[in-house]
Design a protein around this motif. Structure first.
Motif, PDB file in Angstrom:
ATOM      1  N   ARG A  63      43.978  33.589  24.909  1.00 57.26           N
ATOM      2  CA  ARG A  63      42.665  33.889  24.310  1.00 57.26           C
ATOM      3  C   ARG A  63      42.411  33.047  23.073  1.00 57.26           C
ATOM      4  NH1 ARG A  63      42.465  40.346  24.033  1.00 57.26           N
ATOM      5  NH2 ARG A  63      43.001  40.683  26.199  1.00 57.26           N
ATOM      6  N   GLN A  88      41.888  28.902  39.477  1.00 64.95           N
ATOM      7  CA  GLN A  88      41.344  30.129  38.885  1.00 64.95           C
ATOM      8  C   GLN A  88      42.357  30.769  37.942  1.00 64.95           C
ATOM      9  OE1 GLN A  88      39.656  32.957  41.685  1.00 64.95           O
ATOM     10  NE2 GLN A  88      39.360  31.275  43.111  1.00 64.95           N
ATOM     11  N   ARG A  89      41.844  31.413  36.940  1.00 64.67           N
ATOM     12  CA  ARG A  89      42.687  32.052  35.926  1.00 64.67           C
ATOM     13  C   ARG A  89      43.371  33.319  36.475  1.00 64.67           C
ATOM     14  NH1 ARG A  89      41.062  32.360  29.704  1.00 64.67           N
ATOM     15  NH2 ARG A  89      41.981  30.296  29.891  1.00 64.67           N
ATOM     16  N   SER A 144      45.056  37.063  36.203  1.00 66.31           N
ATOM     17  CA  SER A 144      44.879  38.263  35.377  1.00 66.31           C
ATOM     18  C   SER A 144      46.248  38.750  34.902  1.00 66.31           C
ATOM     19  CB  SER A 144      44.220  39.360  36.207  1.00 66.31           C
ATOM     20  OG  SER A 144      45.136  39.763  37.221  1.00 66.31           O
ATOM     21  N   ILE A 145      46.222  39.713  33.995  1.00 66.45           N
ATOM     22  CA  ILE A 145      47.485  40.297  33.511  1.00 66.45           C
ATOM     23  C   ILE A 145      48.280  40.869  34.690  1.00 66.45           C
ATOM     24  CG2 ILE A 145      48.419  42.245  32.174  1.00 66.45           C
ATOM     25  CD1 ILE A 145      46.437  41.609  29.987  1.00 66.45           C
ATOM     26  N   ASP A 146      47.612  41.597  35.574  1.00 64.76           N
ATOM     27  CA  ASP A 146      48.328  42.194  36.719  1.00 64.76           C
ATOM     28  C   ASP A 146      48.925  41.118  37.626  1.00 64.76           C
ATOM     29  OD1 ASP A 146      47.898  44.704  35.865  1.00 64.76           O
ATOM     30  OD2 ASP A 146      46.166  45.092  37.154  1.00 64.76           O
ATOM     31  N   GLU A 147      48.211  40.024  37.805  1.00 61.06           N
ATOM     32  CA  GLU A 147      48.753  38.939  38.650  1.00 61.06           C
ATOM     33  C   GLU A 147      49.954  38.269  37.977  1.00 61.06           C
ATOM     34  OE1 GLU A 147      44.585  37.939  40.956  1.00 61.06           O
ATOM     35  OE2 GLU A 147      44.985  37.020  39.020  1.00 61.06           O
ATOM     36  N   TYR A 171      50.563  30.942  33.895  1.00 59.78           N
ATOM     37  CA  TYR A 171      49.637  31.857  33.193  1.00 59.78           C
ATOM     38  C   TYR A 171      48.855  31.136  32.098  1.00 59.78           C
ATOM     39  CZ  TYR A 171      47.787  36.316  31.755  1.00 59.78           C
ATOM     40  OH  TYR A 171      46.916  37.350  31.486  1.00 59.78           O
ATOM     41  N   LYS A 177      44.797  31.368  44.303  1.00 60.27           N
ATOM     42  CA  LYS A 177      44.032  31.309  43.036  1.00 60.27           C
ATOM     43  C   LYS A 177      44.528  30.141  42.166  1.00 60.27           C
ATOM     44  CE  LYS A 177      42.357  34.849  40.394  1.00 60.27           C
ATOM     45  NZ  LYS A 177      42.373  36.129  39.673  1.00 60.27           N
ATOM     46  N   GLU A 198      48.887  36.392  27.063  1.00 59.77           N
ATOM     47  CA  GLU A 198      47.444  36.648  27.104  1.00 59.77           C
ATOM     48  C   GLU A 198      46.808  36.405  25.724  1.00 59.77           C
ATOM     49  OE1 GLU A 198      45.314  37.257  29.478  1.00 59.77           O
ATOM     50  OE2 GLU A 198      43.618  37.902  28.218  1.00 59.77           O
TER      51      GLU A 198
END
Ligand code: V47
Ligand code: SF4
Length: 366
Positions: A242, A23-24, A26-29, A286, A18, A238
């Motif tokens: 945003r 690709q961005r 996710s929080i879990d990643e 991230y 990713k 995160e």
């Protein structure tokens, strides 16, 4: 080369792919990157990503700090710097004293002054606008990066102004950008435990949002390595990601490792170098929309900061000229932080990168 690294990345292969495809995460990643211990993979991916943004360059600037006071009405538990009025080792400079300090730098070709200090109950917006105007009279070309959102919240509220009007007033007086301090950890439960009496996360974010919208760029920090978990760190990143999507106003992200000397959280040990490097790499990966990751050498020490360039860092802050006390009071090995331009260049090139002098907006100075 990167393809081989991805091929060998084991359980992290889907995330590595990713990253490679832009690709961005996710929080879990993000959490998985923290939880699965594969530091060499994180280093390779973070440096690969860093090189997409700034090539082989690592930036630095010529700067100095003004710390107007360490008298502070708040009582953050991690702070080794704050004193009460009248206490031994409290200081409180008036405007002529701070302007005298600036006169020392006339003709020295510095590009930035960073102003940060305690939230002094007697100081107000007029005091700081006068200071900004005075600095610009003495050093007309200097970029003034000043006042954390916590200091701004206090002075603007006290003046009875909206955030926008207060920031406009400071900007008209010479403020050029806002440093990243005061962010600590955005999670409200952790924030309550370590610095419950100062501006909450929502105010920090609001001040930066409005600053960006009126044309004042800023930095963002995260104080890590104390009682927070990896999840708190990722959630902090995160929220920054945003806001950056909305405004594009953050120049750099600066993770600040908690130092435990002489404060009310001293019983918490300091995290080790592996954790510090992991945090740099995950932050680089991230925060896909913040261009620069800064390693603040007066806090980390020159050696650790030098190593961090191999974990995605592309900015070493500046020459400093022994003008900050925050970190020496918290136990940093850099007790008199200062580097000449040639020392900082050597530090960067010895790590395998090309030193590039920058201004405060990351334009290269050649
Ligand atoms: O918000 C205080 C941190 C910050 C400790 O924008 C501590 O370029 C570690 O924000 N251990 C202020 N950290 C400094 C700051 C900063 C520094 C360098 C560059 C920039 C920039 C901003 O110092 C505070 C707090 O998070 N801090 N005490 C401590 N014991
Ligand atoms: Fe005051 Fe800043 Fe120290 Fe908190 S970190 S006590 S706001 S000087």
């Amino acid at each position: 080369m990167i393809e081989t690294i991805i091929e060998k990345s084991g359980v992290l292969k889907p995330i590595a792919e990713k990253i490679y495809e832009g690709q961005r995460l996710s929080i879990d990643e993000g959490l998985e990157l923290f939880n699965i211990n594969n530091l060499s993979l994180l280093a390779s991916l973070a440096v690969w990503r860093k090189k997409q943004i700034s090539g082989n360059k690592v930036f630095f600037n010529r700067n100095f700090h003004i710390e107007p006071t360490n008298i502070c009405m708040f009582a953050c538990k991690f702070c080794s710097y704050r004193r009460k009025r009248g206490q031994n080792s409290a200081w409180d400079f008036d405007i002529p004293e701070m302007l005298d300090l600036c006169r020392k730098y006339e003709g020295k070709n510095l590009s930035e002054v960073h102003i940060v200090g305690g939230v002094h109950p007697d100081r107000n917006l007029d005091f700081y606008t006068e200071l900004l105007r005075g600095i610009k009279t003495i050093l007309p070309q200097i970029h003034i990066k000043a006042f954390t959102a916590v200091e701004l919240d206090y002075m603007i509220n006290k003046a009875g102004l909206s955030i926008e009007k207060g920031l406009e007033k400071l900007k008209e007086s010479g403020l050029d950008s806002i440093p990243g301090g005061g962010a600590e950890i955005f999670d409200e439960k952790i924030r309550q435990q370590i610095c419950g009496d100062k501006a909450p996360a929502q105010i920090w974010l609001k001040i930066h949002e409005i600053a960006h919208k009126i044309g004042l760029p800023s930095n963002a920090t995260m104080l890590f390595g104390h009682i927070e978990t990896y999840r708190h760190r990722i959630e902090h990143l995160e929220l920054l990601r945003r806001l950056q999507d909305e405004t594009g106003g953050f120049n750099a992200f600066i993770p600040l490792k908690y130092s435990n000397a002489n404060n009310r959280m001293s019983s918490i040990g300091e995290i080790g170098i592996t954790e510090v490097m992991k945090n740099f790499a995950v932050s680089r990966l991230y925060l896909d929309n913040i261009a620069h990751i800064k390693s603040y050498w007066p806090m980390l020490g020159k050696g650790t900061a030098q190593l961090s360039m191999n974990y995605g860092v592309d900015d070493m802050d500046g020459t400093i000229d022994d003008s900050t006390k925050i970190y020496s009071m918290a136990g940093s090995e850099e007790t008199s932080p200062a580097m000449t331009v040639s020392e900082i260049r050597d530090l960067i090139s010895a790590a395998g990168f090309v030193a590039a002098e920058r201004d405060s907006l990351y334009n290269e100075i050649v």
